[in-house]
Structure formats: structure tokens, C-alpha cells
Design an enzyme around this catalytic site. Structure first.
Site, PDB file in Angstrom:
ATOM      1  N   HIS A 208       0.809  -1.213   0.000  1.00 56.99           N
ATOM      2  CA  HIS A 208       0.000   0.000   0.000  1.00 56.99           C
ATOM      3  C   HIS A 208       0.851   1.276   0.000  1.00 56.99           C
ATOM      4  O   HIS A 208       1.912   1.333   0.616  1.00 56.99           O
ATOM      5  CB  HIS A 208      -0.897   0.048   1.237  1.00 56.99           C
ATOM      6  CG  HIS A 208      -2.203  -0.658   1.077  1.00 56.99           C
ATOM      7  ND1 HIS A 208      -3.005  -0.506  -0.036  1.00 56.99           N
ATOM      8  CD2 HIS A 208      -2.869  -1.513   1.916  1.00 56.99           C
ATOM      9  CE1 HIS A 208      -4.103  -1.239   0.119  1.00 56.99           C
ATOM     10  NE2 HIS A 208      -4.042  -1.859   1.281  1.00 56.99           N
TER      11      HIS A 208
ATOM     12  N   CYS B 298       0.573   1.894  -5.563  1.00 55.81           N
ATOM     13  CA  CYS B 298      -0.174   2.957  -6.242  1.00 55.81           C
ATOM     14  C   CYS B 298       0.689   4.217  -6.361  1.00 55.81           C
ATOM     15  O   CYS B 298       1.552   4.469  -5.517  1.00 55.81           O
ATOM     16  CB  CYS B 298      -1.450   3.278  -5.482  1.00 55.81           C
ATOM     17  SG  CYS B 298      -2.651   1.931  -5.478  1.00 55.81           S
TER      18      CYS B 298
END
Length: 246
Positions: free
Chosen positions: A114, A175
Site C-alpha cells: 500500500h 499505487c
């Protein structure tokens, strides 16, 4: 007030939980057993940026038996457990394996993590990665050192980054931005440059000091107490809201 500071509470919960699965809490024998008995896991394609409630609901579901080792990037002060399976809960505490059959030091070893609000947490530091940087992964028997050869931005549908490779390769995915629905992924590609015995890595190479070994502090316990109280207050608030709705 609690809702306003919930992002900070969430980050502290994650930091405390990560420490449970750090390398010093495992022996090589346990990690080896975890690798040998790993099962094919169904990943959740709808995984997104973890909000406060998602963290509270899922972080306690991490299974110690899925921990396979650790990834260490000294230049970024990054030290995370490697956990089998890219699932909602596993992503909350470490770097997760993407391919069920991948093996350290062989083929394309792919890890996902993440990108968080706190740029020191989970895979957020990867946005500061540079070509030539060294990345270590270990199962506490061997240490595989990779050197970054490429950093690129790709669309989430680009599955070429998962392809097998003849040259032992490490591929890291995260991301490109935090807390937004994004279809782009930062991809860091590194090639294997050396393999060391873990004992040499931990003593001679690191001189017993450089390896990142997080420890619990008094501040952690204060935060833990505050987090517990805050969660109880939130639970009471949501319970009352449900009663009023009825």
C-alpha cells in the site's frame, strides 16, 4: 474529534501491528514451514486504500503462518514482513506476494504494498527509490540482494510486469498516489546481484547495527491505550446511530 484524528490513529495501529510480524519474531525454521505449507489464496480485486474502519475490521485477521520473510531497503529505512497472498488484511502489515508459486532468488519475485498518507509507512517510501539502489529480501537463511534497474509508471491492467523472467528479478508494485482512485501503479524492477548467508548479512555486512529492527516504546503503549478508548467511543457512536435509525 475522534473522526478528525482517525487517520493518525489508523497509521499508529498499522505501525504497532507491523512489529508483530518483523523478522526478529521468527526463526528460519518457522518461515520455511510457512513456505512449504502455503496454500493458493484468492486475492480481492476490489482492494483499495485502507480507511479507518477497514483497518479496524481486517488487521487482526493476519495469519502468522503466512509470513515468509522480510524485505529491507536501508536507504529508505524500509523493513517489512513478506506475507503470502495479496489480500486486504495482509496488505495492512507488509509486502505481499502476488504470484502463488514465486520463490526468493528465482524468476520474477513480485511484491505489492500500500501507498499510505504517512510517507514512511508500508510501500510509501518506494516513491523515493532510485536506480542503482539495493533491495534485500530474506527468509532468514539466505539474503538475496537486488539492484534497481528500472522505475516506471504503468496502467493497472498492464500484466506484463508479472511475466516470468530468466534473470532473477524483484518487482515491487504500489499505487502512484494516496487516497485516490487511481489506475496507475509505480513499478520498481531490480535484478539479483548477490546472495549471502543470513548470518553474514546480520553480523558482518550490517555490523550488527544497520539492520532495521523496530522495537516497542512507551509511546506505542500510550497510543495503544488511546486507540482502544477511541475505538470504544466510535463503537458507541455507531451503536446509537443504529438505534435512532430503527
Amino acid at each position: 474529534m475522534i473522526l478528525i484524528i482517525s487517520p493518525w490513529i489508523k497509521d499508529e495501529i498499522i505501525k504497532i501491528e507491523i512489529k508483530k510480524y518483523q523478522l526478529e519474531n521468527f526463526s528460519h525454521e518457522e518461515l520455511k514451514k510457512n513456505y512449504e505449507r502455503r496454500k493458493e489464496l484468492n486475492t480481492n480485486s476490489s482492494i483499495g486504500t485502507p480507511d479507518f474502519l477497514k483497518v479496524i475490521k481486517n488487521i487482526s485477521s493476519v495469519n502468522r503462518e503466512n509470513v515468509l520473510g522480510a524485505i529491507i531497503i536501508e536507504e529508505l529505512d524500509l523493513s517489512l514482513p513478506i506475507i503470502h497472498g495479496t489480500t486486504t488484511e495482509n496488505l495492512l502489515v507488509g509486502a505481499t506476494t502476488v504470484l502463488n508459486e514465486q520463490k526468493m532468488g528465482e524468476g520474477n519475485y513480485v511484491l505489492a504494498g500500500h501507498h499510505m498518507r504517512d510517507d514512511t509507512l508500508l510501500f510509501s517510501p518506494l516513491l523515493k527509490a532510485k536506480e542503482g539502489m539495493e533491495i534485500n529480501i530474506t527468509d532468514k537463511k539466505d539474503v538475496f540482494t537486488y539492484k534497481v534497474t528500472d522505475i516506471k509508471l504503468v496502467h493497472e491492467t498492464n500484466l506484463n510486469v508479472l511475466n516470468s523472467t530468466e534473470v532473477p528479478t524483484l518487482t515491487l508494485l504500489t499505487c502512484d498516489v494516496y487516497n485516490m482512485k487511481t489506475q496507475k501503479r509505480i513499478v520498481i524492477v531490480a535484478e539479483l546481484v548477490k546472495r549471502l548467508d543470513y548470518k553474514i548479512f546480520d553480523t558482518t555486512f550490517h555490523d550488527g547495527e544497520k539492520i532495521i529492527k523496530p522495537t516497542y516504546s512507551f509511546k506505542d503503549f500510550l497510543w495503544l491505550g488511546f486507540i482502544i478508548i477511541s475505538c470504544m467511543c466510535l463503537l458507541l457512536i455507531f451503536t446509537k446511530e443504529d438505534k435512532y435509525k430503527r
